[in-house]
Design an enzyme around this catalytic site. Structure first.
Site, mmCIF file in Angstrom:
data_model
loop_
_atom_site.group_PDB
_atom_site.id
_atom_site.type_symbol
_atom_site.label_atom_id
_atom_site.label_comp_id
_atom_site.label_asym_id
_atom_site.label_seq_id
_atom_site.Cartn_x
_atom_site.Cartn_y
_atom_site.Cartn_z
ATOM 1 N N LYS A 33 -35.857 34.751 -12.797
ATOM 2 C CA LYS A 33 -35.582 34.219 -11.458
ATOM 3 C C LYS A 33 -36.150 32.817 -11.450
ATOM 4 O O LYS A 33 -37.355 32.631 -11.231
ATOM 5 C CB LYS A 33 -36.266 35.095 -10.405
ATOM 6 C CG LYS A 33 -36.140 34.596 -8.968
ATOM 7 C CD LYS A 33 -34.864 35.031 -8.303
ATOM 8 C CE LYS A 33 -34.858 34.638 -6.808
ATOM 9 N NZ LYS A 33 -33.670 35.149 -6.097
ATOM 10 N N ASP A 44 -38.646 38.947 -6.287
ATOM 11 C CA ASP A 44 -37.498 39.526 -6.996
ATOM 12 C C ASP A 44 -37.903 40.012 -8.381
ATOM 13 O O ASP A 44 -37.483 41.087 -8.823
ATOM 14 C CB ASP A 44 -36.369 38.490 -7.105
ATOM 15 C CG ASP A 44 -35.639 38.297 -5.793
ATOM 16 O OD1 ASP A 44 -34.623 37.593 -5.769
ATOM 17 O OD2 ASP A 44 -36.078 38.864 -4.766
ATOM 18 N N GLY A 103 -29.982 33.340 -3.088
ATOM 19 C CA GLY A 103 -28.915 33.270 -2.090
ATOM 20 C C GLY A 103 -27.557 33.188 -2.757
ATOM 21 O O GLY A 103 -27.314 33.776 -3.810
HETATM 22 N N1 LIG Z 1 -27.459 49.401 -3.823
HETATM 23 C C1 LIG Z 1 -28.420 49.298 -2.884
HETATM 24 N N2 LIG Z 1 -28.841 50.429 -2.259
HETATM 25 C C2 LIG Z 1 -29.789 50.355 -1.306
HETATM 26 N N3 LIG Z 1 -30.388 49.214 -0.888
HETATM 27 C C3 LIG Z 1 -29.976 48.076 -1.486
HETATM 28 C C4 LIG Z 1 -28.986 48.037 -2.507
HETATM 29 N N4 LIG Z 1 -28.805 46.748 -2.888
HETATM 30 C C5 LIG Z 1 -29.640 46.014 -2.140
HETATM 31 N N5 LIG Z 1 -30.353 46.792 -1.305
HETATM 32 C C6 LIG Z 1 -31.352 46.349 -0.326
HETATM 33 O O1 LIG Z 1 -30.808 45.239 0.398
HETATM 34 C C7 LIG Z 1 -31.811 44.215 0.536
HETATM 35 C C8 LIG Z 1 -31.336 42.935 -0.196
HETATM 36 O O2 LIG Z 1 -31.151 43.239 -1.568
HETATM 37 P P1 LIG Z 1 -31.570 42.180 -2.672
HETATM 38 O O3 LIG Z 1 -32.963 41.768 -2.481
HETATM 39 O O4 LIG Z 1 -31.180 42.753 -4.001
HETATM 40 O O5 LIG Z 1 -30.603 40.984 -2.289
HETATM 41 P P2 LIG Z 1 -30.466 39.582 -3.033
HETATM 42 O O6 LIG Z 1 -29.015 39.268 -3.068
HETATM 43 O O7 LIG Z 1 -31.179 39.630 -4.323
HETATM 44 O O8 LIG Z 1 -31.204 38.607 -2.021
HETATM 45 P P3 LIG Z 1 -31.872 37.139 -2.325
HETATM 46 O O9 LIG Z 1 -30.780 36.158 -2.070
HETATM 47 O O10 LIG Z 1 -32.977 37.095 -1.346
HETATM 48 O O11 LIG Z 1 -32.338 37.140 -3.750
HETATM 49 C C9 LIG Z 1 -33.097 44.777 -0.078
HETATM 50 O O12 LIG Z 1 -33.866 45.398 0.952
HETATM 51 C C10 LIG Z 1 -32.598 45.832 -1.026
HETATM 52 O O13 LIG Z 1 -33.534 46.886 -1.251
HETATM 53 C C1 LIG Z 2 -35.360 33.579 1.039
HETATM 54 C C2 LIG Z 2 -34.219 34.347 0.477
HETATM 55 N N1 LIG Z 2 -34.715 35.658 0.068
HETATM 56 C C3 LIG Z 2 -33.606 33.653 -0.729
HETATM 57 N N2 LIG Z 2 -34.567 33.609 -1.812
HETATM 58 C C4 LIG Z 2 -33.129 32.242 -0.435
HETATM 59 C C5 LIG Z 2 -31.925 32.269 0.447
HETATM 60 C C6 LIG Z 2 -31.440 30.895 0.797
HETATM 61 C C7 LIG Z 2 -30.247 30.944 1.746
HETATM 62 C C8 LIG Z 2 -29.843 29.578 2.240
HETATM 63 C C9 LIG Z 2 -28.614 29.665 3.151
HETATM 64 O O1 LIG Z 2 -27.525 30.064 2.629
HETATM 65 O O2 LIG Z 2 -28.750 29.441 4.368
HETATM 66 MG MG LIG Z 3 -32.787 38.566 -5.034
#
Ligand SMILES: Nc1ncnc2c1ncn2[C@@H]1O[C@H](COP(=O)(O)OP(=O)(O)OP(=O)(O)O)[C@@H](O)[C@H]1O
Ligand SMILES: C[C@H](N)[C@H](N)CCCCCC(=O)O
Ligand SMILES: [Mg+2]
Length: 212
Positions: A33, A44, A103
């Site tokens: 990450k 993450d 994001g």
């Molecule tokens: N398949 C799934 N089943 C249950 N909960 C999930 C699943 N995928 C994601 N989540 C939940 O949804 C939320 C967001 O998931 P995640 O953190 O993986 O998103 P992300 O796309 O990595 O976000 P970011 O942009 O912040 O990195 C978390 O609370 C996670 O536990």
């Molecule tokens: C804080 C969050 N969990 C991510 N790491 C960053 C997301 C940035 C989103 C910016 C936007 O699309 O407005």
């Molecule tokens: Mg993430």
């Protein structure tokens, strides 16, 4: 060179980290990450280590760890830092490597450069995570357009959420991009449930044939 690809999404909170944990577990991959924005809750990398049961040595250190859970460009300014996108280079690893953005594609690292610009420079195949619910058709096709405009190679779409057959079908047809599978929302979300669900809904060989 071992398998290396980028995991991005149509938005923040789609499920990139959970999907990355499942894929890293299935491939025996390393996880990186580059930019972590938000340190008060589980990061993450910590989530991937926990849900993917990765040993510590397969979690690569972030390039930047920013305090504020916000867009990296702002989180960096709040911390008095200047991110240097040009300094981001995918590490070379003997295992496969999964790199998670922050994001969605057009999230800024600075007031001039977004993640898609970095991914275009890396030219690694990208997995696009997309919700299945209402609104995802637009978000997904826009994300694909943004990558196509930058000639970013796209491996396919990983849907996250409950089955929506016609939504998934029209995205694949109009986007011209294969579906790699669909990860349902799991409750409870545990390492065992995630491993089993990934195995049931994805063919891991598709991540091994077409990556660079
Ligand atoms: N398949 C799934 N089943 C249950 N909960 C999930 C699943 N995928 C994601 N989540 C939940 O949804 C939320 C967001 O998931 P995640 O953190 O993986 O998103 P992300 O796309 O990595 O976000 P970011 O942009 O912040 O990195 C978390 O609370 C996670 O536990
Ligand atoms: C804080 C969050 N969990 C991510 N790491 C960053 C997301 C940035 C989103 C910016 C936007 O699309 O407005
Ligand atoms: Mg993430």
């Amino acid at each position: 060179m071992s398998l290396r690809f980028v995991v991005t999404a149509t938005d923040t909170g789609v499920g990139k980290t959970v999907f990355s944990a499942a894929l890293a577990d299935a491939l025996g991959a390393c996880y990186w990450k580059p930019i972590q924005a938000g340190l008060d809750e589980e990061t993450d990398s910590e989530t991937v280590r926990r849900l993917g049961r990765l040993p510590p040595q397969r979690i690569l250190p972030e390039a930047w760890r920013l305090k504020t859970p916000a867009s990296p460009h702002l989180a960096a300014e709040i911390d008095g830092l200047a991110l240097r996108p040009e300094a981001l280079h995918p590490p070379k690893t003997s295992s496969p490597l999964i790199i998670e953005g922050a994001g969605g594609l057009l999230v800024p690292l600075t007031r001039r450069e977004v993640f898609a610009d970095v991914f275009a420079r890396w030219r690694l195949p990208v997995i696009l995570c997309a919700r299945t619910g209402l609104g995802t058709i637009n978000h997904t096709l826009l994300s694909l357009e943004a990558m196509r405009r930058r000639q970013i190679p796209v491996l396919g779409i990983a849907f996250i959420g409950d089955a929506q057959p016609d939504t998934q079908r029209i995205i694949v047809e109009m986007g011209g991009i294969p579906s790699l599978g669909r990860l349902p929302r799991l409750d409870p979300l545990t390492p065992d449930a995630l491993r089993e669900s990934f195995r049931r809904h994805f063919d891991v060989s598709q991540f091994q044939e077409r990556c660079v």
